[in-house]
Structure formats: C-alpha cells, structure tokens
Design an enzyme around this catalytic site. Sequence first.
Site: not given
Ligand code: MOS
Length: 736
Positions: A465, A631, A699, A703, A629, A636, A626
């Site tokens: 997603g 959007k 990169k 998370e 995208n 994220q 870089r």
């Molecule tokens: Mo992430 S917690 O490595 O899906």
Amino acid sequence: MNSTGQAIGRIDGHAKVTGAARYSAEQPLPRLAHAVLVPSTIASGRVVTVDSAAASAMPGVLLVMTHLSAPRLPAGGMAGAASPPAGRVLNLLQDDRVHYNNQPVALVVADTLEHAQAAAQNLRIAYKKETAQLDFERAKKNPYKPEKAKNEAADTRRGDIESGRRNAAAVVEAVYTTPMEHHNPMEPHATVAAWDGDRLTLYDSTQYVSGVRNTVAKTLGISPENVRVVCPYVGGGFGCKGSTWSHVVLAAMAARQLGQLVKLVLERPHMFGPVGHRPNTEQRIMLAASRDGKFTAMRHDVIASTSRMEDWLETAALTSRMLYACPNQQTSHRLARLDTGTPTFMRAPGEASGTFALESAVDELSYALQIDPIQLRLQNYAEQDPENGKPWSSKSLRECYRSGAERFGWSRRTPQPRSMRKGDMLVGMGMATATYPANRSAASASAAILPDGSAIVRSGSQDLGTGTYTIMTQIAADALGLPLERVKFELGDTDMPRAPVSGGSQSAASVAPAVKAAALAVRRKLVELALADGESPLSGLQAENVTVENGWLTAQADPRRREPFAAVIARHGGTALEASADAKPGEEKQQYAHHSFGAVFAEVHVDPELGVIRVERIVGSYGIGRLLNQKTGHSQLMGGIVWGVGMALMEKTEIDARYGHAVNGNLAEYHVPVNADIGSIDIIVVDEDDQHINSLGAKGIGEIGITGVAAAIANAVYHATGKRVRDLPVTLDKLL
Ligand code: MOS
C-alpha cells in the site's frame, strides 16, 4: 521527460477504489471451503480433551482439525522455524501444548464462513492450566542475554563510561518504558490454499512471497518448486506480514486433507497473539555531558519481552550506538520471557521504541544544562559512524534540524516549561531526531517489450500500500523511454524474479535498481536490433546517436529518421523482446554506514485541568536520498508520523493477568489515531542524492516516519506542563 521523482498518483489507485484489485481473500476461486481458527483461552498449559462431536455434526462442517487429528509434519512442524525473518516457531496442532492465549488449538472448516464460525463456537475444549508469566514487571527480574541484536552484538562498549561520567557537568539517569502494541493493518492476515496434485498455490497477504514459499515448503517437507505464492495487493503490513505464521500452514494442511481449496481469514481478535506484536521494553539511560553540552558518557540498557517459544528482540539500543558522537558508551539488550505470542517486527522495530528513550533523555539533559535541544544535538553531531568510524553514505541531518526548525517556528519557543499558553491551554513545543537504517538487499527483475511497443516489467516484490507499483512503473518507464501508461509493472508472485522481504524499508532501494537494469537491458536489445536492420530508418547508426523517448527511436542528427518500438519488433517476427537483471549492493555496503535521518517537531496543547493532550501540528524534515515519488513518499512519511502520534498518546495492549488475553483486542478499544486526532502534518524532504546506496540515489522511507515522534510529543508535553512522562503512552491520567 523523466517521471521519477514526480508526484504521480497511485497506478493501482483506480483498481483499489473500484474494487477491481483483488486482495488475498478476494480471489474469485471455485469450490472454496472456509476455515476458522479456534484460539486457546489459557496462557499456558495443555489441551486435555476436545469434544468435537457436536461441532462435527453441524450443517456444512467438512473438517475439525485438532492436535489429535492433524497430520504429522516433519520435525514436529519446526522444520521451517530456523530461518527468520520468514520462518518462525509455529503452532501447527502437532502437540497438546498451549504457549499463549489466542494460540490456534483447532481449525474448523465448513462450506460457508457462517457454518464454520457456528461450529467453532460448539467445540468443547478442556485445558490443564499451568502457571503463566504475564507480568512484564516481574518477568524482567529474570533477564537473559540474547545471542545478538539483529546483526550486531547484543552488548557493546567503547571508551570508559565511568571516567566520562566523573568529568560531566550534568547527568541524566532515567528509566523509560514502552508497552506491548499490536499491528492492525486494515486487511487482516488472509490465506487461500489450493493444491493441484503435489503443487500448492497460496494466495497469501504477505510482505514476502518467497519467504512464505520457503517456510511453507520446509515446514510441510516439500520442494519450494512445488509452492507458488501469489500476493498482488496487501492492505497494510507494518512488519506483522513479514513472517509466515501458523494460519498459513494450517490452511495448506486443511486444503490437502480435504482435497479442496481452503480460505482462512483472521478475525480482528486473532490479530492479538498468533501473528506478532511490539514487545514491552524497559530502557535505562544514563547520559552525561560537559557544561557546553558535549556528551561525555552514555549508557543504554534495554530489557524487552519475548515469548516462551522463541527469542525475538526489540533492538532498542542500536540507535544509541550510532546517533551521537559520544566517546564513552555502553549498551546492552536483555530478554524476559512472557507466556504470550512471539513478538515481531513492528514499524521501525527497535528504532521506534529506542528513539523514544534516547531522545527523551537528550531533552531532559537540555533542561539540566539549559541548552537549546537542537543546539545540544548539534554539539554532538556524529560526523561519521561513532561505533565503527565509517563515513556516512549520506547524511543531511544538520539541514533537517535547520529546515524543520524554520518551518516549525522553533525560534518562537520560550525555553521555560509552562511558559507558553494559548487561551486556557498550555502550549508545548518539543523536538527529536529521527533515524532508520538505509537497507538494501539483492533483487531481480525482468522486462519485456511487447509487439505493440508497450512493456511489461516484473519483480516478485510486494506493495504494502506504499506505492511500489507506482515508483517501479516510473523507473521502468524512464529507463525504457516509454510513457507511464505504456508500462505495466507486476509484482507479488514467486513465479517472478526474486525480490527480498518488503521489510526494513528496503524495497525501493533494493528492487528499483533491478527494475532499472532490466528495463535498460531490454531497451538496449531493441536499439541494437534496429541499428543492425537494413530496413530500419536508423540502420547503421551508433547506439549513442539514437534518442529513445516516448516509444520512439530517433536519430539525433536527423529527427526524420525515426520509428516506433512496434515497427522494430514487427520486422523481427513480432515476438516480444525480453531481458532480466540482478542487482545487489557492492563493496559500498561495507565501506559506508547507511542511515536515513530526520528531525521531528511537535506542538501540543494541554488542558491544565483535565490533562487532555492535543497534537496541534507536526513538522518532519528528512534526508532520505532521492525521493522517487513526491506524493507516495510524503504519504509514507505522514503515515509513520500518524502512527507515532498513536504510539505517543494511545497505543497499548492490555493483557489480562490471569488468562493472558488481550483485553482490548479489537479496534474499538485498541486505540489508534483517527482523522480528528491529527492536526497539521508538514513534511520536508531535503535535497539528498545517495550514490553509495544505489544508482537511483534513493534510501528507504517506510519506517523512519514513526521514529522520534513519540519523543518529540513527550518532550512537547513536558515543555507545556513541566511533567516528564517516561512511560508510553502519555495518557491524561499521567499528567494529573
Ligand atoms: Mo518493517 S517492521 O521491517 O515491515
């Protein structure tokens, strides 16, 4: 016209909002039987008797599988357990042991879901209860040392913390705690198992199709070539779908026994136990500094909970090893056993919980020294990785602090706690550093230019997603010289070239280079074909003198000499051109320290009488290489920040001390932020291009967004109220 980096809307968006996108449980397959998990109601003990007579006689019931009737598996079902992250210790009805509440102790299969659910209610199971450890406060008194902390040592030491501490002008020593939390993606885990002779196809909601394939094959004792895993869409993963859990294998076992397709969808309460969680942590931090704010010593000791069955570590001290230049440091990780399900990766596992403790402690020190929190962090800016002296592959953290502070209006903050108000509300401003490793693994992709001049590009990756479909289409289109709408990118199938787990924020950084390489390879084939063809208007030219754009090959010196992709292929028998490519990190993986960095700023308003906290606004500024995208990338980061608000203020699984049941194991009582809880979120991505991570300079971003947020909010709450809450979540009762 490069599309990479642009704010392209989700390629899969239309299919998702119209329902055309089929999730794992929605595959239109004939002759589906429906399975329901029957979970244990005790935390530890044995199943003594199972009375299934009534259940088996109910309408539509096809199978009641218990430990008495389940087929025996190689190594007692443990054959796939030795290969984390994909392989875990599973509960596959191989014996009578109960290791946690909500462990599968039976599986009921019927012709309809309702029949299966009704029969499951009528199963009579008697247990012999044993004493269970369900209290982290007590469990942590018997800690033990895990083998390692991810790929690092569990404990580290550099310099001499005792002398560093003796020479300090200020010392902060405090204990921070984070609670057990459970992942709740909108789509719960779901598996459809279909056997065709010896061959098994699994439609499984997973972050790792090839991991599921290997684990299931090993567990069942069959060849991985005989297992295909398909997963075109995932309705959220966040780490819980990174491993293969019991229900996947149970669905396959039931389907084999019945000779029929079996669908098994976890109900929301089943998400609290058998499919992982973020464990409890207790983190003890000692941070000492000189008068001018230079850290002289740091100690970070972590105790995290795990299950009785398996060691799984929340690596909360890893961040402390690399984030600041501190010559004297000691870190340690310990585990404490609880009779719960096994914990697992949960968005920024280790970093989310670890940055709460570390970045709270840095904030506490800033008050002790009366130094601005940003200034204090700049005083200890790590110019290289302090643990191993390696240069950073890229680091823009100074610019993150600067741009974030400017956008946030940090200069308006008055340092004294309780010094800012708006009407009756106490206003607090807090900040924290965000960081997450920039991971990359080997990945493969294939690309084909079809007779009509369009292209299909494939990699057996996953889209949780997050936008994988979209960014891979952008990269492939740019590399091929085709418009976006003429490129179809496919993923989520073990029949496709292999890609790593979509975990550790590594899919973009790992898969994008393979996609780019495969696309460039097939384009090169096309150009060579045209140039060697006497009938082509480009015949005889050198490849470097041909422009490939928008589906056309054009001679640079003479734009009238041109032809479309389809014309080249038509003259060559009209068969698609194909190429594939592998991409993996090179020596730079060892030579550099790869991390993303950011700075998070939060403004909270706290009601001084009621303690109600509202996060009015958050500004996050990130250096993440870089941006592929704008959007989907911003989404994220924003999603991570929203989750950080939940972690700071709401999330906590309450375990019943007698039965080990998650008391709030549902979406009504397990609180997560809703739209009305979220104020303004402003995201800055600083200009960065990391050529040491991959050729795209990108990169990972999955998370880092959650990291630092809980600390920034807790720090803002302290600034508003003068109350330091070191125990998440920061709920209003802790302020009164
Ligand atoms: Mo992430 S917690 O490595 O899906």
